[in-house]
Design a protein around this motif. Structure first.
Motif, PDB file in Angstrom:
ATOM      1  N   ARG A   1     -76.825  15.743  50.081  1.00  0.00           N
ATOM      2  CA  ARG A   1     -76.484  16.906  49.243  1.00  0.00           C
ATOM      3  C   ARG A   1     -76.415  18.173  50.099  1.00  0.00           C
ATOM      4  O   ARG A   1     -75.490  18.991  49.946  1.00  0.00           O
ATOM      5  N   LYS A   2     -77.364  18.351  51.019  1.00  0.00           N
ATOM      6  CA  LYS A   2     -77.351  19.534  51.885  1.00  0.00           C
ATOM      7  C   LYS A   2     -76.117  19.538  52.783  1.00  0.00           C
ATOM      8  O   LYS A   2     -75.499  20.589  53.002  1.00  0.00           O
ATOM      9  N   PHE A   3     -75.767  18.373  53.309  1.00  0.00           N
ATOM     10  CA  PHE A   3     -74.560  18.260  54.119  1.00  0.00           C
ATOM     11  C   PHE A   3     -73.335  18.636  53.283  1.00  0.00           C
ATOM     12  O   PHE A   3     -72.453  19.369  53.750  1.00  0.00           O
ATOM     13  N   GLY A   4     -73.273  18.124  52.063  1.00  0.00           N
ATOM     14  CA  GLY A   4     -72.150  18.428  51.185  1.00  0.00           C
ATOM     15  C   GLY A   4     -72.032  19.909  50.883  1.00  0.00           C
ATOM     16  O   GLY A   4     -70.925  20.452  50.809  1.00  0.00           O
ATOM     17  N   ALA A   5     -73.175  20.581  50.716  1.00  0.00           N
ATOM     18  CA  ALA A   5     -73.155  22.024  50.460  1.00  0.00           C
ATOM     19  C   ALA A   5     -72.648  22.780  51.681  1.00  0.00           C
ATOM     20  O   ALA A   5     -71.838  23.711  51.561  1.00  0.00           O
ATOM     21  N   ALA A   6     -73.086  22.365  52.859  1.00  0.00           N
ATOM     22  CA  ALA A   6     -72.668  23.045  54.080  1.00  0.00           C
ATOM     23  C   ALA A   6     -71.192  22.828  54.366  1.00  0.00           C
ATOM     24  O   ALA A   6     -70.509  23.738  54.860  1.00  0.00           O
ATOM     25  N   GLU A   7     -70.677  21.633  54.049  1.00  0.00           N
ATOM     26  CA  GLU A   7     -69.280  21.295  54.336  1.00  0.00           C
ATOM     27  C   GLU A   7     -68.355  21.524  53.135  1.00  0.00           C
ATOM     28  O   GLU A   7     -67.163  21.244  53.213  1.00  0.00           O
ATOM     29  N   GLU A   8     -68.918  22.007  52.045  1.00  0.00           N
ATOM     30  CA  GLU A   8     -68.151  22.302  50.828  1.00  0.00           C
ATOM     31  C   GLU A   8     -67.429  21.056  50.299  1.00  0.00           C
ATOM     32  O   GLU A   8     -66.226  21.069  50.031  1.00  0.00           O
ATOM     33  N   VAL A   9     -68.202  19.993  50.160  1.00  0.00           N
ATOM     34  CA  VAL A   9     -67.685  18.744  49.593  1.00  0.00           C
ATOM     35  C   VAL A   9     -68.283  18.592  48.200  1.00  0.00           C
ATOM     36  O   VAL A   9     -69.437  18.171  48.065  1.00  0.00           O
ATOM     37  N   PRO A  10     -67.560  18.950  47.149  1.00  0.00           N
ATOM     38  CA  PRO A  10     -68.153  18.986  45.803  1.00  0.00           C
ATOM     39  C   PRO A  10     -68.669  17.639  45.323  1.00  0.00           C
ATOM     40  O   PRO A  10     -69.646  17.583  44.551  1.00  0.00           O
ATOM     41  N   GLU A  11     -68.050  16.545  45.762  1.00  0.00           N
ATOM     42  CA  GLU A  11     -68.503  15.224  45.299  1.00  0.00           C
ATOM     43  C   GLU A  11     -69.918  14.903  45.771  1.00  0.00           C
ATOM     44  O   GLU A  11     -70.603  14.075  45.162  1.00  0.00           O
ATOM     45  N   LEU A  12     -70.360  15.549  46.834  1.00  0.00           N
ATOM     46  CA  LEU A  12     -71.701  15.293  47.365  1.00  0.00           C
ATOM     47  C   LEU A  12     -72.753  16.214  46.753  1.00  0.00           C
ATOM     48  O   LEU A  12     -73.951  16.022  46.987  1.00  0.00           O
TER      49      LEU A  12
ATOM     50  N   ALA B 192     -72.534  11.525  57.035  1.00  0.00           N
ATOM     51  CA  ALA B 192     -73.447  12.671  56.945  1.00  0.00           C
ATOM     52  C   ALA B 192     -74.817  12.373  57.544  1.00  0.00           C
ATOM     53  O   ALA B 192     -75.469  13.271  58.090  1.00  0.00           O
ATOM     54  N   THR B 193     -75.267  11.132  57.446  1.00  0.00           N
ATOM     55  CA  THR B 193     -76.641  10.801  57.832  1.00  0.00           C
ATOM     56  C   THR B 193     -76.763   9.962  59.091  1.00  0.00           C
ATOM     57  O   THR B 193     -77.861   9.810  59.625  1.00  0.00           O
ATOM     58  N   ASP B 194     -75.654   9.388  59.556  1.00  0.00           N
ATOM     59  CA  ASP B 194     -75.669   8.493  60.712  1.00  0.00           C
ATOM     60  C   ASP B 194     -76.460   7.213  60.428  1.00  0.00           C
ATOM     61  O   ASP B 194     -76.976   6.577  61.344  1.00  0.00           O
ATOM     62  N   LYS B 195     -76.547   6.829  59.171  1.00  0.00           N
ATOM     63  CA  LYS B 195     -77.096   5.527  58.777  1.00  0.00           C
ATOM     64  C   LYS B 195     -75.905   4.668  58.381  1.00  0.00           C
ATOM     65  O   LYS B 195     -75.152   5.020  57.474  1.00  0.00           O
ATOM     66  N   TRP B 196     -75.731   3.507  59.032  1.00  0.00           N
ATOM     67  CA  TRP B 196     -74.443   2.828  58.933  1.00  0.00           C
ATOM     68  C   TRP B 196     -74.442   1.497  58.204  1.00  0.00           C
ATOM     69  O   TRP B 196     -73.398   0.864  58.065  1.00  0.00           O
TER      70      TRP B 196
END
Length: 377
Positions: free
Chosen positions: A91-102, A124-128
């Motif tokens: 969610r924090k990554f989505g807020a920083a990158e302006e990705v509304p779906e996240l 976003a998390t590097d967990k694959w």
């Protein structure tokens, strides 16, 4: 310019596909148990022996009954931070990158949304590695999984070409070239520009020449094994650190990848599972989750385990999917398709099947899954 969900999917799809294929091979036909307590764990067992144990992160859940996706960070079930903490990072990554779906707690579900959100979360998390676990009542819980065993081995040409082939069948990839550039950077695969604007991927065991159309889609994939001629010279130069006209992007330190030339992979966090639990039948008004659950894993996780290999190079084609299929040979393509994991089914037994994306061509046995704690919606 903000990042879009499609950008994240493009960047994640091929690497995710290879990891899921490897993951699926490790847990083939194993039963699974998951525990969502303060010490969450996911364990796969076969014939009573643990084949893989790792840490699950609750990413989100999809409900076929409500036709919605609910992010784990919304946490309507009050799971401990050890279970949902990673979803907050998304969610924090989505807020920083302006990705509304996240950053939108609940989204209307479509056929590919859960997978696409999972791919974005991986970037976003590097967990694959991920595992979709069926919780009953039409609910599937999507987990990201950490376990050292999921580290990838050295890059191999046929494995990588299969990853491209499978990735293009899993979901929409809008920019094939950008997706490949992201993949080779993550995987540490040297590349060289071709005179016609194509791209050559270089491996210790061969090479793959990719052509693109005017819309940056793969139009042909020509795989060559063993490594010889000009490609062998280019690989030797790349392995020696000699600059090239088109070297891959700077490589992040990821599981199973090397910075410039293929090198032994360091163990990376990946999937594993464990912990039985009492079963409970969710009522129609609730969305099931799990404090502890058990089930069995499909023969393949989210991408199929590697199929048998052939040494024939691909004949040119104009279709992206067909070109990658021909690059590994018809028999390989059929085996790969058959090995692809199926999406979890929503039956009374709560079968759980890890499927990265599309159903396999061959039906896999349904896997049991029991969840002892319910989602509160």
């Amino acid at each position: 310019m903000s990042t879009t969900l499609q950008d994240l999917v493009n960047r994640a799809v091929f690497y995710s596909t290879e990891v899921q294929t490897h993951f699926g091979g490790l847990i083939a036909d194993a039963e699974w148990e998951v525990d969502f307590t303060a010490d969450p764990h996911l364990t796969f067992t076969a014939d009573g022996d643990v084949v893989l144990r790792g840490r699950p992160h609750l990413l989100g859940s999809e409900s076929s009954r409500d036709t919605t996706w609910l992010w784990g960070w919304e946490n309507v079930n009050d799971f401990p931070d050890a279970v949902v903490g990673l979803s907050h990072d998304v969610r924090k990554f989505g807020a920083a990158e302006e990705v509304p779906e996240l950053t939108t707690a609940e989204l209307d579900l479509d056929e590919e949304l859960a997978l696409r959100l999972t791919l974005a979360a991986k970037e976003a998390t590097d967990k694959w590695a991920h595992y979709p676990a069926v919780a009953g009542a039409g609910t599937t819980v999507w987990l990201l999984v950490d376990a050292p065993e999921i580290a990838l081995p050295h890059p191999q040409v046929k494995v990588s070409v299969r990853a491209l082939m499978q990735g293009l069948t899993q979901t929409t990839v809008s920019d094939h070239r950008a997706a490949i550039e992201s993949y080779v950077a993550k995987r540490g695969i040297p590349v060289r520009e071709l005179p016609d604007g194509g791209l050559r991927m270089l491996f210790a065991d061969g090479s793959a020449d990719l052509s693109f159309d005017d819309e940056r889609r793969i139009s042909n994939c020509d795989m060559n094994t063993p490594l010889e001629g000009e490609a062998a010279e280019q690989f030797a130069a790349a392995s020696s650190g000699i600059p090239a006209e088109a070297a891959p992007q700077e490589t992040p330190d990821r599981a199973g990848s090397a910075a410039a030339a293929p090198a032994p992979a360091e163990p990376a966090v990946a999937p594993a599972e464990t912990a039985p639990a009492a079963s409970s039948t969710p009522d129609e008004a609730s969305r099931p989750a799990a404090a502890a659950a058990s089930g069995s894993a499909p023969a393949a996780s989210t991408n199929a385990p590697a199929a048998s290999e052939t040494d024939s190079a691909a004949e040119p084609t104009t279709d992206a999917t067909e070109s990658t299929r021909s690059a590994v040979g018809d028999s390989d393509a059929q085996e790969v398709a058959a090995a692809e994991a199926q999406p979890p089914s929503h039956d009374a037994e709560q079968s759980g099947t890890p499927a990265e994306e599309k159903p396999a061509q061959e039906d896999k046995p349904k896997k049991k899954g029991l969840f002892s704690k319910l989602f509160g919606r």
